[in-house]
Design a protein around this motif. Structure first.
Motif, PDB file in Angstrom:
ATOM      1  N   VAL A  39      -1.812  -4.329  -6.666  1.00  0.00           N
ATOM      2  CA  VAL A  39      -0.642  -4.929  -6.021  1.00  0.00           C
ATOM      3  C   VAL A  39       0.529  -4.994  -6.994  1.00  0.00           C
ATOM      4  O   VAL A  39       1.675  -4.679  -6.645  1.00  0.00           O
ATOM      5  CB  VAL A  39      -0.993  -6.339  -5.497  1.00  0.00           C
ATOM      6  N   ALA A  40       0.258  -5.386  -8.236  1.00  0.00           N
ATOM      7  CA  ALA A  40       1.321  -5.542  -9.228  1.00  0.00           C
ATOM      8  C   ALA A  40       2.007  -4.219  -9.526  1.00  0.00           C
ATOM      9  O   ALA A  40       3.232  -4.175  -9.716  1.00  0.00           O
ATOM     10  CB  ALA A  40       0.751  -6.146 -10.507  1.00  0.00           C
ATOM     11  N   MET A  41       1.248  -3.136  -9.570  1.00  0.00           N
ATOM     12  CA  MET A  41       1.854  -1.842  -9.876  1.00  0.00           C
ATOM     13  C   MET A  41       2.864  -1.443  -8.812  1.00  0.00           C
ATOM     14  O   MET A  41       3.962  -0.967  -9.116  1.00  0.00           O
ATOM     15  CB  MET A  41       0.761  -0.771 -10.027  1.00  0.00           C
ATOM     16  N   VAL A  42       2.496  -1.627  -7.548  1.00  0.00           N
ATOM     17  CA  VAL A  42       3.402  -1.239  -6.467  1.00  0.00           C
ATOM     18  C   VAL A  42       4.594  -2.181  -6.401  1.00  0.00           C
ATOM     19  O   VAL A  42       5.745  -1.743  -6.237  1.00  0.00           O
ATOM     20  CB  VAL A  42       2.646  -1.214  -5.117  1.00  0.00           C
ATOM     21  N   LYS A  43       4.357  -3.477  -6.541  1.00  0.00           N
ATOM     22  CA  LYS A  43       5.460  -4.440  -6.465  1.00  0.00           C
ATOM     23  C   LYS A  43       6.401  -4.331  -7.663  1.00  0.00           C
ATOM     24  O   LYS A  43       7.528  -4.835  -7.615  1.00  0.00           O
ATOM     25  CB  LYS A  43       4.915  -5.852  -6.330  1.00  0.00           C
ATOM     26  N   SER A  44       5.942  -3.684  -8.742  1.00  0.00           N
ATOM     27  CA  SER A  44       6.821  -3.462  -9.885  1.00  0.00           C
ATOM     28  C   SER A  44       7.731  -2.260  -9.686  1.00  0.00           C
ATOM     29  O   SER A  44       8.581  -1.988 -10.536  1.00  0.00           O
ATOM     30  CB  SER A  44       5.984  -3.265 -11.159  1.00  0.00           C
ATOM     31  N   GLY A  45       7.525  -1.539  -8.588  1.00  0.00           N
ATOM     32  CA  GLY A  45       8.393  -0.418  -8.281  1.00  0.00           C
ATOM     33  C   GLY A  45       7.752   0.943  -8.422  1.00  0.00           C
ATOM     34  O   GLY A  45       8.405   1.968  -8.179  1.00  0.00           O
ATOM     35  N   LEU A  46       6.482   1.003  -8.795  1.00  0.00           N
ATOM     36  CA  LEU A  46       5.805   2.285  -8.935  1.00  0.00           C
ATOM     37  C   LEU A  46       5.366   2.795  -7.571  1.00  0.00           C
ATOM     38  O   LEU A  46       4.799   2.041  -6.773  1.00  0.00           O
ATOM     39  CB  LEU A  46       4.590   2.139  -9.851  1.00  0.00           C
ATOM     40  N   ALA A  47       5.640   4.064  -7.289  1.00  0.00           N
ATOM     41  CA  ALA A  47       5.254   4.643  -6.009  1.00  0.00           C
ATOM     42  C   ALA A  47       3.735   4.626  -5.866  1.00  0.00           C
ATOM     43  O   ALA A  47       3.026   4.838  -6.856  1.00  0.00           O
ATOM     44  CB  ALA A  47       5.781   6.064  -5.897  1.00  0.00           C
ATOM     45  N   PRO A  48       3.201   4.370  -4.665  1.00  0.00           N
ATOM     46  CA  PRO A  48       1.747   4.299  -4.485  1.00  0.00           C
ATOM     47  C   PRO A  48       0.979   5.497  -5.032  1.00  0.00           C
ATOM     48  O   PRO A  48      -0.069   5.291  -5.669  1.00  0.00           O
ATOM     49  CB  PRO A  48       1.595   4.160  -2.961  1.00  0.00           C
ATOM     50  N   PRO A  49       1.437   6.753  -4.825  1.00  0.00           N
ATOM     51  CA  PRO A  49       0.670   7.870  -5.405  1.00  0.00           C
ATOM     52  C   PRO A  49       0.602   7.803  -6.924  1.00  0.00           C
ATOM     53  O   PRO A  49      -0.454   8.066  -7.517  1.00  0.00           O
ATOM     54  CB  PRO A  49       1.444   9.108  -4.935  1.00  0.00           C
ATOM     55  N   LEU A  50       1.722   7.436  -7.569  1.00  0.00           N
ATOM     56  CA  LEU A  50       1.723   7.318  -9.020  1.00  0.00           C
ATOM     57  C   LEU A  50       0.875   6.134  -9.474  1.00  0.00           C
ATOM     58  O   LEU A  50       0.196   6.201 -10.509  1.00  0.00           O
ATOM     59  CB  LEU A  50       3.149   7.171  -9.535  1.00  0.00           C
ATOM     60  N   ALA A  51       0.912   5.056  -8.714  1.00  0.00           N
ATOM     61  CA  ALA A  51       0.087   3.900  -9.045  1.00  0.00           C
ATOM     62  C   ALA A  51      -1.400   4.257  -8.973  1.00  0.00           C
ATOM     63  O   ALA A  51      -2.188   3.863  -9.842  1.00  0.00           O
ATOM     64  CB  ALA A  51       0.409   2.745  -8.096  1.00  0.00           C
ATOM     65  N   ALA A  52      -1.782   5.014  -7.940  1.00  0.00           N
ATOM     66  CA  ALA A  52      -3.180   5.437  -7.815  1.00  0.00           C
ATOM     67  C   ALA A  52      -3.575   6.353  -8.964  1.00  0.00           C
ATOM     68  O   ALA A  52      -4.662   6.239  -9.528  1.00  0.00           O
ATOM     69  CB  ALA A  52      -3.389   6.136  -6.468  1.00  0.00           C
ATOM     70  N   LEU A  53      -2.664   7.255  -9.333  1.00  0.00           N
ATOM     71  CA  LEU A  53      -2.952   8.173 -10.443  1.00  0.00           C
ATOM     72  C   LEU A  53      -3.097   7.401 -11.752  1.00  0.00           C
ATOM     73  O   LEU A  53      -3.997   7.680 -12.551  1.00  0.00           O
ATOM     74  CB  LEU A  53      -1.834   9.211 -10.556  1.00  0.00           C
ATOM     75  N   MET A  54      -2.223   6.418 -11.950  1.00  0.00           N
ATOM     76  CA  MET A  54      -2.307   5.610 -13.164  1.00  0.00           C
ATOM     77  C   MET A  54      -3.607   4.821 -13.212  1.00  0.00           C
ATOM     78  O   MET A  54      -4.253   4.721 -14.263  1.00  0.00           O
ATOM     79  CB  MET A  54      -1.120   4.649 -13.228  1.00  0.00           C
ATOM     80  N   SER A  55      -4.009   4.286 -12.072  1.00  0.00           N
ATOM     81  CA  SER A  55      -5.253   3.518 -12.026  1.00  0.00           C
ATOM     82  C   SER A  55      -6.447   4.385 -12.408  1.00  0.00           C
ATOM     83  O   SER A  55      -7.324   3.968 -13.170  1.00  0.00           O
ATOM     84  CB  SER A  55      -5.453   2.924 -10.630  1.00  0.00           C
ATOM     85  N   LEU A  56      -6.476   5.612 -11.884  1.00  0.00           N
ATOM     86  CA  LEU A  56      -7.610   6.494 -12.126  1.00  0.00           C
ATOM     87  C   LEU A  56      -7.624   7.055 -13.545  1.00  0.00           C
ATOM     88  O   LEU A  56      -8.684   7.217 -14.146  1.00  0.00           O
ATOM     89  CB  LEU A  56      -7.600   7.642 -11.116  1.00  0.00           C
ATOM     90  N   LEU A  57      -6.444   7.355 -14.080  1.00  0.00           N
ATOM     91  CA  LEU A  57      -6.385   7.982 -15.397  1.00  0.00           C
ATOM     92  C   LEU A  57      -6.461   6.967 -16.533  1.00  0.00           C
ATOM     93  O   LEU A  57      -7.139   7.185 -17.527  1.00  0.00           O
ATOM     94  CB  LEU A  57      -5.107   8.819 -15.529  1.00  0.00           C
ATOM     95  N   VAL A  58      -5.738   5.861 -16.376  1.00  0.00           N
ATOM     96  CA  VAL A  58      -5.699   4.880 -17.455  1.00  0.00           C
ATOM     97  C   VAL A  58      -6.981   4.047 -17.478  1.00  0.00           C
ATOM     98  O   VAL A  58      -7.594   3.847 -18.525  1.00  0.00           O
ATOM     99  CB  VAL A  58      -4.464   3.967 -17.310  1.00  0.00           C
ATOM    100  N   PHE A  59      -7.393   3.547 -16.319  1.00  0.00           N
ATOM    101  CA  PHE A  59      -8.629   2.769 -16.176  1.00  0.00           C
ATOM    102  C   PHE A  59      -8.699   1.650 -17.211  1.00  0.00           C
ATOM    103  O   PHE A  59      -9.667   1.499 -17.950  1.00  0.00           O
ATOM    104  CB  PHE A  59      -9.849   3.688 -16.290  1.00  0.00           C
ATOM    105  N   ALA A  60      -7.625   0.875 -17.285  1.00  0.00           N
ATOM    106  CA  ALA A  60      -7.569  -0.261 -18.211  1.00  0.00           C
ATOM    107  C   ALA A  60      -6.581  -1.266 -17.642  1.00  0.00           C
ATOM    108  O   ALA A  60      -5.375  -1.123 -17.824  1.00  0.00           O
ATOM    109  CB  ALA A  60      -7.154   0.188 -19.603  1.00  0.00           C
ATOM    110  N   GLY A  61      -7.102  -2.270 -16.961  1.00  0.00           N
ATOM    111  CA  GLY A  61      -6.233  -3.198 -16.257  1.00  0.00           C
ATOM    112  C   GLY A  61      -5.269  -3.935 -17.160  1.00  0.00           C
ATOM    113  O   GLY A  61      -4.100  -4.117 -16.822  1.00  0.00           O
TER     114      GLY A  61
END
Length: 250
Positions: A39-61
């Motif tokens: 939720v925080a990633m999207v509400k910070s202005g990151l587009a959902p596809p980029l947020a999903a990519l960041m979640s999968l690649l970074v994998f560090a909350g």
């Protein structure tokens, strides 16, 4: 043994099921933390596809949450990278502690283990195997924990990304994740070194809270590492001195 046969043997090992079951104890906290991060990633202005990519690649909350305000505020790239690196420095320690367990594995498998490693994986694994003596149970147990941890995190994180517009931040879901991490952190305070390092980190983080760009995190990490290394060096020197004294008496 082929890759498919190795995966099947690992999944069927009794320790795989035990690792997955042990990780279930903290899966609610992991899921809550992942949902908040999504939720925080999207509400910070990151587009959902980029947020999903960041979640999968970074994998560090923690790194994701620490860098999102910087990305949203247009901070320099070097500051973003430095923040993420500092927040994730703990994985260097995790890797060093895991080395006796997995050093015999091929490099690509060790790299894969490194990607899937997490704070809770580390804690639960070390509780299960405090002795680093090589054992065929190590890897199956690790992957069992990963199966629960990875699915809990990404399932909730991607759900938070998809539902960011309908989940209000006022729900305070992050508090559940904080409580889970706090409980795990407290369980690690088992001796003088960890108590002093943890207390130093907490004190330094509070004292440096006014620093911009969340640099108090860097200060806390540096202070805790310095204290921990100093205590370890002192204890090693004392142990060697005792050993020399015992040899001299013989």
């Amino acid at each position: 043994m082929s890759l498919s046969a190795s995966v099947r043997a690992t999944a069927l090992h009794p320790e795989f099921r035990r690792g997955a079951r042990d990780m279930l104890q903290v899966s609610f906290g992991v899921a809550a933390w992942g949902l908040v991060t999504g939720v925080a990633m999207v509400k910070s202005g990151l587009a959902p596809p980029l947020a999903a990519l960041m979640s999968l690649l970074v994998f560090a909350g923690s790194a994701q949450l620490a860098t999102m305000p910087l990305i949203a505020s247009g901070a320099p790239m070097w500051v973003i990278w430095a923040t993420a690196t500092c927040v994730n420095l703990r994985f260097v320690i995790f890797s060093a502690m895991w080395r006796p367990y997995f050093a015999r594995l091929p490099r690509w498998r060790r790299c894969l283990i490194g990607y899937f490693s997490g704070d809770l994986n580390y804690v639960i694994f070390m509780k299960r195997f405090p002795d680093p003596t090589p054992s065929p149970a190590h890897e199956p147990y690790y992957w069992g924990g990963v199966a629960t941890n990875w699915s809990s995190w990404h399932g909730s994180s991607l759900g938070g990304i998809a539902l960011a517009d309908v989940i209000p931040v006022e729900w305070g879901l992050g508090f559940a994740g904080v409580l889970a991490l706090l409980g795990i952190a407290c369980s690690l305070l088992q001796d003088r070194a960890t108590w002093l390092s943890g207390g130093t980190a907490a004190s330094a983080a509070v004292a440096a809270y006014a620093l911009p760009l969340k640099l108090n995190i860097l200060v806390a990490i540096a202070a805790a590492v310095a204290v921990g290394l100093g205590i370890e060096a002192t204890e090693d020197a004392q142990r060697r001195a005792r050993e020399r004294a015992e040899e001299a008496r013989r």
